[in-house]
Design an enzyme around this catalytic site. Structure first.
Site: not given
Ligand code: IPD
Ligand code: CA
Ligand code: CA
Length: 264
Positions: A70, A88, A90-91, A93, A215
């Site tokens: 990402e 990802d 940090i999904d 955020t 995601d």
């Protein structure tokens, strides 16, 4: 000698754990928060740092692999040939910034477009959902049961409140009917975690009109290995090279949602 996927799995777990340690350590440091496409689309120095860390490890250990990420440390891919890591860092955020919980590191590893290894790691709760193609779903190393069919009337469905009111992405009215017919609705604010919850049977379905490959890549592999179904809102397979709508669900409820609520 361990097989190719066992070796990749070994390193992926090691790097996910290290990513978790770094994210937890960041809680005591000053966070830099910026916005991306809109004022609610957040990114932090930690998102970027973790993707950079993962990208460096992958490129050093597996120089022939490709990477979709990402935050810009990946490759520009036009095809899915070979081994591709979809990451990802940090999904969720917004949850990371506002709540310091309910976010995850998500990784899906594909070969020629076929999901082989999937991970969703809830960093704060220390919960790792993982799957290897053909071997089922694991929660912190323990195998979980395969998903059984369920009806909408007995389902808890994850859907963001945004999609239950007038919006520019989809007709909200069928989703309002669905929300009324379901046993309940939930919204956690991390697609990766919501997909992992579907895989683990804690949710019966998850719906989103627009997700990026990072995601859903990890969670999609988890759900498929658990015996669930992941498609777009037209019932078609997801495309890892573009944004997709997503309907992820247990068997039974997936078909019921498609046929009774989404098909025109
Ligand atoms: C977001 C989360 C959220 C979903 C958004 C995503 P991010 O990812 O998964 O639940 O509704 O569409 O962009 O930006 O936190 O990695
Ligand atoms: Ca995300
Ligand atoms: Ca992210």
């Amino acid at each position: 000698m361990a097989g190719k996927w066992e070796e990749i799995d070994h390193y992926a777990r090691q790097w996910i754990e290290e990513a978790g340690r770094r994210i937890r350590a960041s809680f005591t440091e000053q966070l830099t928060v910026e916005t991306k496409e809109s004022r609610n689309d957040l990114v932090t120095n930690v998102d970027r740092g973790i993707e950079q860390f993962l990208a460096e490890q992958i490129r050093r250990q597996f120089p022939g692999h490709h990477l979709l990420g990402e935050e810009g440390f990946g490759d520009e891919l036009a095809v899915l040939d070979g081994i591709v890591w979809v990451i990802d860092p940090i999904d969720g955020t917004m949850n990371f910034v506002h709540q310091q919980r309910h976010f995850a590191v998500s990784i899906g590893i594909f070969e020629d477009g076929i999901g082989q290894l999937g991970y969703v790691y809830d960093v704060v709760f220390g919960e790792l959902y993982s799957a290897q193609k053909g071997r089922g779903l694991f929660f912190n190393g323990k195998p979980l049961d395969r998903l059984q069919p369920v009806a909408v009337a007995e389902s808890v469905i994850a859907v963001n409140a945004t999609w239950l009111m007038e919006n520019r992405r989809l007709d909200h009215r069928p989703l309002v009917r669905l929300a009324k017919a379901a046993r309940g609705t939930r919204s956690y604010g991390s697609a990766a975690l919501e997909l992992a919850y579907v895989a683990a049977g804690r949710l019966d379905a998850y719906i989103s009109p627009r997700l990026s490959p990072w995601d859903f890549a990890g969670g999609m592999i988890l759900i498929q290995e658990a015996g669930g179904i992941v498609t777009n809102l037209d019932g078609k397979p997801l495309d890892l090279l573009s944004r997709n709508s997503v309907l992820a669900a247990k068997p039974g409820v997936h078909e019921e949602i498609l046929q009774r609520y989404l098909q025109h």
